[in-house]
Structures are given as C-alpha cells and as structure tokens.
Design an enzyme around this catalytic site. Structure first.
Site: not given
Length: 204
Positions: A44, A113
């Site tokens: 999300g 990441s």
C-alpha cells in the site's frame, strides 16, 4: 576508473546559488523532508503516499510523489532487477529526493527498497531529521491476498525471479520514524498518523 573520469571528477564542483534551501522553504511555509515509504509489493506504499500527498495539497503544502513504477519509465528505465541494478535504482532516487528537498519540497518516495543499507544510504544524503522512514507494515500473507498486479502469483509460479518476499529478502526497518499498520487500519487513519508526525516535527 579512466583518466577522463578522473579529470571530470576533479573539475566538478558544487555551485552554491544565492537562493538557498532555507529561502525556498520559507516561501513555501514548510520544512523540506523526504518521507521514504518502504514495504513489500502490494503493501500500500503508493496508495498511502498518494492519499497523503492529496491531503497535503489540500492543506496548501508543496510536495512531489516519486513512485517506483513511474521512475522506471524514465530516470531508471535502463535498470533491471539484479541486486546491483536495484541498488543503483535507490541511489538515483535518493539523489533526486535530495535535490527536491533542496527545492524546499516535501518529497514522498514510495519504493520497496528491501535492504536496510540502501535506505541508510539515502538517509545519509540528507541533513539530520530530514529523512523519515515510513514502514508500510503489511504482512506477506495480506500482500499476497491483495496481489494487485498479479506479481506474487507469477513469482510463486517461477515466472518472476528475485521477487521480494518470495525468493529475495526484505529487511524490515528496525526503528522507522513512522510505522503504519496498513493491514489493519483505513487509509484515512494512516494518512492522519503521517500528518500528526509531520506536525510534531514542525515540517508542516
């Protein structure tokens, strides 16, 4: 390193312009910051970052949202998904985020990441307190149930290799500035949590 690159490095000097980050920030009536949304695919990140940006714009603040897929259409379209290319992807986004913060903006960067070292690398590009790690804390099970792009299904079938959370590691933040329980709370509640943190830190 070639002789040409050495010569180039020695002659590239940062030019300090008259209009500073402080002046740009004062004009915008906000403090610059980089909110780095990290989490699994489908957690999300982009949805929450987008909702937060909409709310900040409604309140009159100056922002820019950097999204993983969008960046790979241009700035990072030459990169694949090997470990080296993923690291270079984050390095480029970190440098771009730094420049945008220098413009006085509140930057919302939404990227998986997966490695702590990469996120730390971006943090170290910015002054103390200007980088806020935002952990979009959604379980792998919940992300797989959502699977908005069908990527988990492809990864489980072996059609996608090195997919984070399946056959590639995701390292959760150890002490994020903002920890969003995105699997259990509404988007509105999560956005409000981010806004409150920005107020506490006098960014807005």
């Amino acid at each position: 390193m070639t002789a040409l690159s050495v010569i180039k490095d020695e002659n590239v000097v940062w030019h300090q312009h008259t209009v500073t980050k402080e002046i740009r920030s004062d004009l915008k009536k906000q403090k610059p910051a980089v909110l780095w949304f990290t989490g699994l695919s489908g957690a999300g990140k982009s949805t929450i970052a987008g909702a937060l940006e909409s709310k900040l714009a409604e309140l009159g603040y100056h922002t820019y949202l950097l999204d993983g897929d969008n960046v790979r259409h241009g700035l990072c379209k030459d990169l694949g998904f090997s470990d080296h290319d993923r690291q270079e992807n984050i390095r480029r986004i970190g440098e771009l985020s730094k420049l945008m913060a220098d413009a006085g903006l509140i930057v919302l960067s939404a990227f998986i990441s997966p490695h702590r070292a990469e996120r730390q690398m971006v943090r170290e590009l910015l002054p103390e307190g200007e980088f806020l790690e935002v952990f979009v804390n959604t379980s792998l099970d919940e992300c797989e149930k959502r699977d908005p792009k069908g990527l988990y299904k492809k990864a489980r079938a072996g059609e996608i290799k090195h997919f984070t959370g399946i056959d590639s590691e995701y390292q959760q933040p150890l002490s994020p500035e903002i920890d969003l329980p995105a699997g259990t709370q509404s988007i509105e509640a999560l956005v409000e949590q981010c806004l409150e943190e920005l107020k506490v830190r006098s960014i807005i």
